[in-house]
Enzyme design. Structure first.
Site, PDB file in Angstrom:
ATOM      1  N   GLY A  12      15.553  14.581 -29.663  1.00 44.59           N
ATOM      2  CA  GLY A  12      15.705  13.680 -28.520  1.00 44.59           C
ATOM      3  C   GLY A  12      16.558  14.375 -27.468  1.00 44.59           C
ATOM      4  N   ALA A  14      19.701  14.495 -26.960  1.00 41.88           N
ATOM      5  CA  ALA A  14      20.915  15.158 -27.430  1.00 41.88           C
ATOM      6  C   ALA A  14      20.576  16.508 -28.060  1.00 41.88           C
ATOM      7  CB  ALA A  14      21.639  14.252 -28.430  1.00 41.88           C
ATOM      8  N   THR A  42      14.756   8.498 -27.298  1.00 42.94           N
ATOM      9  CA  THR A  42      14.799   9.003 -25.919  1.00 42.94           C
ATOM     10  C   THR A  42      13.480   8.749 -25.186  1.00 42.94           C
ATOM     11  OG1 THR A  42      16.343  10.734 -26.592  1.00 42.94           O
ATOM     12  CG2 THR A  42      15.136  11.089 -24.527  1.00 42.94           C
ATOM     13  N   ALA A  45      13.165   5.339 -23.519  1.00 47.97           N
ATOM     14  CA  ALA A  45      14.197   4.794 -22.624  1.00 47.97           C
ATOM     15  C   ALA A  45      13.570   4.397 -21.298  1.00 47.97           C
ATOM     16  CB  ALA A  45      15.304   5.813 -22.414  1.00 47.97           C
ATOM     17  N   GLY A  47      15.318   1.947 -18.479  1.00 51.60           N
ATOM     18  CA  GLY A  47      16.149   1.651 -17.301  1.00 51.60           C
ATOM     19  C   GLY A  47      16.620   2.894 -16.584  1.00 51.60           C
ATOM     20  N   GLY A  48      17.205   3.845 -17.332  1.00 53.47           N
ATOM     21  CA  GLY A  48      17.633   5.083 -16.700  1.00 53.47           C
ATOM     22  C   GLY A  48      18.943   5.616 -17.228  1.00 53.47           C
ATOM     23  N   GLU A 113      22.139  -2.705 -13.632  1.00 53.84           N
ATOM     24  CA  GLU A 113      21.966  -3.365 -14.937  1.00 53.84           C
ATOM     25  C   GLU A 113      23.238  -4.137 -15.278  1.00 53.84           C
ATOM     26  OE1 GLU A 113      18.791  -0.649 -17.351  1.00 53.84           O
ATOM     27  OE2 GLU A 113      20.799   0.136 -17.267  1.00 53.84           O
ATOM     28  N   HIS A 242      19.544  -6.014 -27.711  1.00 57.24           N
ATOM     29  CA  HIS A 242      19.101  -6.097 -26.315  1.00 57.24           C
ATOM     30  C   HIS A 242      18.603  -7.516 -26.083  1.00 57.24           C
ATOM     31  CE1 HIS A 242      17.183  -5.302 -22.511  1.00 57.24           C
ATOM     32  NE2 HIS A 242      17.631  -4.074 -22.517  1.00 57.24           N
ATOM     33  N   ARG A 288      25.586  -7.204 -22.165  1.00 60.72           N
ATOM     34  CA  ARG A 288      24.541  -7.592 -23.121  1.00 60.72           C
ATOM     35  C   ARG A 288      24.993  -8.494 -24.256  1.00 60.72           C
ATOM     36  NH1 ARG A 288      21.291  -1.963 -23.594  1.00 60.72           N
ATOM     37  NH2 ARG A 288      20.669  -2.093 -21.428  1.00 60.72           N
ATOM     38  N   HIS A 349      18.983  -2.936 -30.787  1.00 68.81           N
ATOM     39  CA  HIS A 349      18.642  -1.932 -29.774  1.00 68.81           C
ATOM     40  C   HIS A 349      19.442  -0.639 -29.899  1.00 68.81           C
ATOM     41  CE1 HIS A 349      17.180  -0.566 -25.899  1.00 68.81           C
ATOM     42  NE2 HIS A 349      18.412  -0.471 -25.417  1.00 68.81           N
ATOM     43  N   GLU A 373      23.230   9.256 -30.061  1.00 62.40           N
ATOM     44  CA  GLU A 373      23.468   7.926 -30.643  1.00 62.40           C
ATOM     45  C   GLU A 373      24.085   7.992 -32.047  1.00 62.40           C
ATOM     46  OE1 GLU A 373      20.312   5.205 -29.803  1.00 62.40           O
ATOM     47  OE2 GLU A 373      21.057   3.717 -31.233  1.00 62.40           O
ATOM     48  N   ARG A 384      28.348  -1.179 -25.644  1.00 66.34           N
ATOM     49  CA  ARG A 384      27.959  -0.129 -24.704  1.00 66.34           C
ATOM     50  C   ARG A 384      27.529  -0.714 -23.359  1.00 66.34           C
ATOM     51  NH1 ARG A 384      22.564   2.490 -23.629  1.00 66.34           N
ATOM     52  NH2 ARG A 384      21.861   0.658 -24.771  1.00 66.34           N
TER      53      ARG A 384
HETATM   54  P1  FAD Z   1      16.824  10.151 -30.371  1.00 67.84           P
HETATM   55  O1  FAD Z   1      16.267  10.270 -29.023  1.00 67.84           O
HETATM   56  O2  FAD Z   1      16.528   8.912 -31.114  1.00 67.84           O
HETATM   57  O3  FAD Z   1      16.295  11.387 -31.230  1.00 67.84           O
HETATM   58  C1  FAD Z   1      16.548  11.470 -32.617  1.00 67.84           C
HETATM   59  C2  FAD Z   1      15.731  12.607 -33.183  1.00 67.84           C
HETATM   60  O4  FAD Z   1      16.145  12.888 -34.509  1.00 67.84           O
HETATM   61  C3  FAD Z   1      14.240  12.327 -33.269  1.00 67.84           C
HETATM   62  O5  FAD Z   1      13.562  13.498 -32.871  1.00 67.84           O
HETATM   63  C4  FAD Z   1      14.010  12.067 -34.752  1.00 67.84           C
HETATM   64  O6  FAD Z   1      12.716  12.330 -35.200  1.00 67.84           O
HETATM   65  C5  FAD Z   1      15.000  13.043 -35.341  1.00 67.84           C
HETATM   66  N1  FAD Z   1      15.420  12.767 -36.715  1.00 67.84           N
HETATM   67  C6  FAD Z   1      16.053  11.663 -37.189  1.00 67.84           C
HETATM   68  N2  FAD Z   1      16.314  11.810 -38.498  1.00 67.84           N
HETATM   69  C7  FAD Z   1      15.844  13.028 -38.872  1.00 67.84           C
HETATM   70  C8  FAD Z   1      15.806  13.753 -40.099  1.00 67.84           C
HETATM   71  N3  FAD Z   1      16.292  13.256 -41.255  1.00 67.84           N
HETATM   72  N4  FAD Z   1      15.244  14.980 -40.118  1.00 67.84           N
HETATM   73  C9  FAD Z   1      14.706  15.506 -38.979  1.00 67.84           C
HETATM   74  N5  FAD Z   1      14.705  14.860 -37.797  1.00 67.84           N
HETATM   75  C10 FAD Z   1      15.277  13.642 -37.736  1.00 67.84           C
HETATM   76  N6  FAD Z   1      19.709   4.437 -23.061  1.00 67.84           N
HETATM   77  C11 FAD Z   1      20.041   4.668 -21.765  1.00 67.84           C
HETATM   78  O7  FAD Z   1      21.091   5.279 -21.498  1.00 67.84           O
HETATM   79  N7  FAD Z   1      19.220   4.237 -20.783  1.00 67.84           N
HETATM   80  C12 FAD Z   1      18.065   3.577 -21.013  1.00 67.84           C
HETATM   81  O8  FAD Z   1      17.344   3.227 -20.094  1.00 67.84           O
HETATM   82  C13 FAD Z   1      17.703   3.310 -22.356  1.00 67.84           C
HETATM   83  N8  FAD Z   1      16.576   2.607 -22.649  1.00 67.84           N
HETATM   84  C14 FAD Z   1      16.210   2.470 -23.949  1.00 67.84           C
HETATM   85  C15 FAD Z   1      15.006   1.849 -24.247  1.00 67.84           C
HETATM   86  C16 FAD Z   1      14.570   1.752 -25.555  1.00 67.84           C
HETATM   87  C17 FAD Z   1      13.268   1.086 -25.872  1.00 67.84           C
HETATM   88  C18 FAD Z   1      15.373   2.277 -26.593  1.00 67.84           C
HETATM   89  C19 FAD Z   1      14.929   2.193 -28.025  1.00 67.84           C
HETATM   90  C20 FAD Z   1      16.600   2.871 -26.303  1.00 67.84           C
HETATM   91  C21 FAD Z   1      17.023   2.976 -24.996  1.00 67.84           C
HETATM   92  N9  FAD Z   1      18.230   3.586 -24.675  1.00 67.84           N
HETATM   93  C22 FAD Z   1      18.567   3.791 -23.362  1.00 67.84           C
HETATM   94  C23 FAD Z   1      19.036   4.216 -25.712  1.00 67.84           C
HETATM   95  C24 FAD Z   1      18.744   5.729 -25.707  1.00 67.84           C
HETATM   96  O9  FAD Z   1      17.365   5.914 -25.514  1.00 67.84           O
HETATM   97  C25 FAD Z   1      19.150   6.398 -26.991  1.00 67.84           C
HETATM   98  O10 FAD Z   1      20.459   6.066 -27.325  1.00 67.84           O
HETATM   99  C26 FAD Z   1      19.074   7.916 -26.835  1.00 67.84           C
HETATM  100  O11 FAD Z   1      17.806   8.289 -26.373  1.00 67.84           O
HETATM  101  C27 FAD Z   1      19.367   8.591 -28.158  1.00 67.84           C
HETATM  102  O12 FAD Z   1      19.119   9.962 -28.018  1.00 67.84           O
HETATM  103  P2  FAD Z   1      19.368  10.909 -29.255  1.00 67.84           P
HETATM  104  O13 FAD Z   1      18.960  12.278 -28.806  1.00 67.84           O
HETATM  105  O14 FAD Z   1      20.731  10.718 -29.768  1.00 67.84           O
HETATM  106  O15 FAD Z   1      18.382  10.360 -30.395  1.00 67.84           O
HETATM  107  C1  SIN Z   2      17.050  -1.084 -20.479  1.00 65.22           C
HETATM  108  O1  SIN Z   2      16.306  -0.495 -19.705  1.00 65.22           O
HETATM  109  O2  SIN Z   2      17.284  -2.294 -20.446  1.00 65.22           O
HETATM  110  C2  SIN Z   2      17.711  -0.305 -21.541  1.00 65.22           C
HETATM  111  C3  SIN Z   2      18.885   0.366 -20.987  1.00 65.22           C
HETATM  112  C4  SIN Z   2      19.803   0.812 -22.068  1.00 65.22           C
HETATM  113  O3  SIN Z   2      19.605   0.502 -23.233  1.00 65.22           O
HETATM  114  O4  SIN Z   2      20.789   1.467 -21.727  1.00 65.22           O
END
Ligand code: FAD
Ligand code: SIN
Length: 533
Positions: A12, A14, A42, A45, A47-48, A113, A242, A288, A349, A373, A384
């Site tokens: 994702g 990160a 990711t 996502a 909103g932004g 937001e 959410h 929220r 969420h 996350e 958050r």
């Molecule tokens: P992720 O993007 O979840 O990536 C995790 C990765 O780890 C994935 O590739 C997964 O396959 C991999 N993985 C997990 N476990 C294993 C394992 N055991 N072995 C190998 N790979 C593994 N946040 C905002 O700031 N703005 C927004 O607008 C927003 N909108 C959102 C809308 C939705 C529908 C959702 C669900 C979340 C939203 N969020 C938003 C929250 C935000 O998207 C997440 O917190 C953020 O994207 C997390 O990024 P990450 O890289 O930490 O993890």
């Molecule tokens: C949303 O677009 O409402 C999600 C935004 C977030 O989770 O930060």
């Protein structure tokens, strides 16, 4: 056995941001990801990403909004640093091709937001995450130092402490982290991957609840792995629900972005009455936790299965321009958001707690880093602020890359003789129904007993049920060949125990943790913490 300078678990925002920074410094990186590379929170996502970029905004306001939402538990120094890095991280995203939406006059379009005192959310229409994920994956594909291993599932960390506990002395390597055991999902084989630094970027734990906005990958694997390896985990009770997921009769909960309320949408109860003014002076744009509890309360009071979201006062053309993907998602369910009210319910969420790290992404296990996350940095506190998570992931990935590079100067990769994974006498699973049954039971118990409104009795009930599931899955794990569903369930159960454990420690209502047994706030704000003994 494969060896790398650094292994990143997760693809994702990160994991990809971190891997790019390491690879650009000339180090060899593997990204292990359990499904296809784009499958992540990711990618969904909407909103932004929050950052101070407008003349009318300033860092202090963003800091203050974050602290207010966090309800006394944020680490102010962490908040300030992350907020101040916002503009630089946004520039980096632009450099790799993220084309944030502009207004007709050419200025960047900023969403508003809940909990934000200003418009400050940069976005790419309502598909911000997908645009960021695509740009990062494109940059990763162009970098020769990065190998992406799809359908590879990280099972457990290999640490020096763990090996010596098993009586394995091995060769003298430098650090505590030695590598990971990884399942190749296609061949079913488990191999050891060696490296002195692991970055956990595995995302959240939404799948632990029956209803969630999160995709299937969100099973808390990184938190469970880090906890089993002895890292401290904090504030797991702070699960963000959410307020507005689309209500359907299936388990799917498509998100209706908070940005829709930012553009004037109003929540109405089953009698079509606007109700948020009763609960908070910020009405529909309150943080929220407040909005989700208000919806829960209205649904219970009127015995309704959902509430309504009303944006029918905005013309169709505007909605299509602002929210094309949400418009389409609603249309698939037979709802035209320009003319119909949208049925919505809260859904799990985001996880505010996680593996404890400092601002350099270091956990308390040398060589083990975490960002995104999965990590608990002190930014979010008890709740958050919307759109702060993508920002936090970019900042911690950036800082974590500096940490990893300096760690690699001290601890080079050395062969340490990791023992191979042994399958022993394990058999192919013959009772997969145990997995699907326990999976459903866990998610239902968490939804019913560890939801938006909690009581000590319900938490204790959940603890007993999860303990039963835990002993069953433990037995299953040791007797059958590992497969992703089993590993995920084992991790979800571990995370459920951590959520309940932290929730029982918190004898107060604060932020996202609301319990009828302790309605007021404890005078001393404190983190809850769990560490494996
Ligand atoms: P992720 O993007 O979840 O990536 C995790 C990765 O780890 C994935 O590739 C997964 O396959 C991999 N993985 C997990 N476990 C294993 C394992 N055991 N072995 C190998 N790979 C593994 N946040 C905002 O700031 N703005 C927004 O607008 C927003 N909108 C959102 C809308 C939705 C529908 C959702 C669900 C979340 C939203 N969020 C938003 C929250 C935000 O998207 C997440 O917190 C953020 O994207 C997390 O990024 P990450 O890289 O930490 O993890
Ligand atoms: C949303 O677009 O409402 C999600 C935004 C977030 O989770 O930060």
């Amino acid at each position: 056995m494969r060896s790398f300078d650094v292994i990143v678990v997760g693809s994702g925002i990160a994991g990809l941001s971190f891997a790019l920074a390491i690879a650009r410094a000339g180090r060899r990186v593997a990204i292990i990801t359990k499904k296809t590379r784009a499958e992540s929170n990711t990618n969904y996502a909407q909103g932004g990403i929050a950052a101070v970029t407008s003349q009318t905004d300033d860092f202090n306001l963003h800091v203050q909004d974050t602290l207010t939402a966090g309800d006394g538990l944020c680490d102010e120094a962490v908040v300030r640093e992350i907020v101040q890095q916002g503009p630089a991280r946004i520039d980096e995203l632009r450099q790799i091709g993220v084309d944030f939406t502009n207004m007709d006059d050419g200025r960047v379009s900023l969403h508003r937001e809940g909990g934000h005192s200003k418009r400050r959310i940069l976005h790419v229409k309502d598909l911000t995450g997908a645009a960021i994920e695509a740009a990062l994956l494109d940059a990763v594909a162009r970098n020769e130092n990065i190998e992406v291993l799809e359908h590879h599932f990280a099972i457990d960390l290999i640490t020096r402490t763990k090996l010596s506990r098993l009586g394995h002395t091995g060769d003298a390597g430098a650090g505590e982290i030695l590598g990971l055991y990884v399942l190749d999902v296609h061949t079913g084989k488990v191999s050891a991957f060696e490296c002195p630094v692991v970055m956990l970027a595995t995302g959240g734990v939404g799948q632990v609840y029956q209803y969630t906005t999160n995709p299937d990958i969100a099973t808390g694997d990184g938190i469970a792995m880090a906890y089993r390896a002895g890292a401290e985990v904090r504030n797991m009770e702070f699960i963000q629900f959410h307020p507005t997921a689309l209500y359907t009769t299936t388990n799917d909960r498509f998100l209706i972005s908070e940005a829709v309320r930012g553009e004037g949408a109003i929540l109405r109860n089953s009698r079509k009455e606007a109700f948020m003014a009763k609960y908070d002076e910020r009405k529909d744009l309150a943080p929220r936790d407040i909005v989700a509890r208000a919806i829960d309360s209205e649904m219970k009071r009127l015995g309704a299965a959902h509430v309504w979201l009303d944006i029918t006062h905005r013309p169709k053309e505007e909605l299509l321009k602002l929210f094309p993907s949400i418009y389409e998602g609603c249309q698939k369910q037979g709802i035209d958001m320009a003319t119909d009210l949208i049925p919505v319910v809260p859904a799990c969420h985001y996880l505010c707690g996680g593996v404890v790290t400092n601002l350099s992404a270091e956990t308390d296990i040398p060589g083990l880093l975490a960002c995104g996350e999965v990590a608990c940095t002190g930014l979010h506190g008890a709740n958050r602020l919307a759109s702060n998570s993508l920002l936090e992931a970019c900042v911690l990935a950036h800082n974590g890359a500096d940490t990893a590079l300096s760690y690699l100067q001290k601890y080079a990769l050395e062969p340490v003789g990791i023992p191979p994974w042994t399958d022993g006498n394990v058999r192919d699973p013959d009772e997969r129904v145990v997995l699907s049954h326990n999976w459903d039971e866990l998610r239902r118990a968490m939804w019913d007993y560890v939801g938006i409104v909690r009581t000590t009795k319900r938490l204790q009930r959940a603890r007993t049920r999860v303990a039963n599931l835990s002993s069953e899955i433990h037995e299953y794990y040791w007797n059958f060949k590992v497969e992703p569903r089993l590993l995920e369930l084992r991790n979800l159960i571990q995370c459920a125990e951590l959520i309940i454990g932290c929730a029982l420690q918190r004898e107060e209502s604060r932020g996202l943790h609301y319990t009828r047994d302790f309605l007021s706030k404890h005078p001393d704000a404190h983190d809850s913490a769990m560490r494996r003994r």
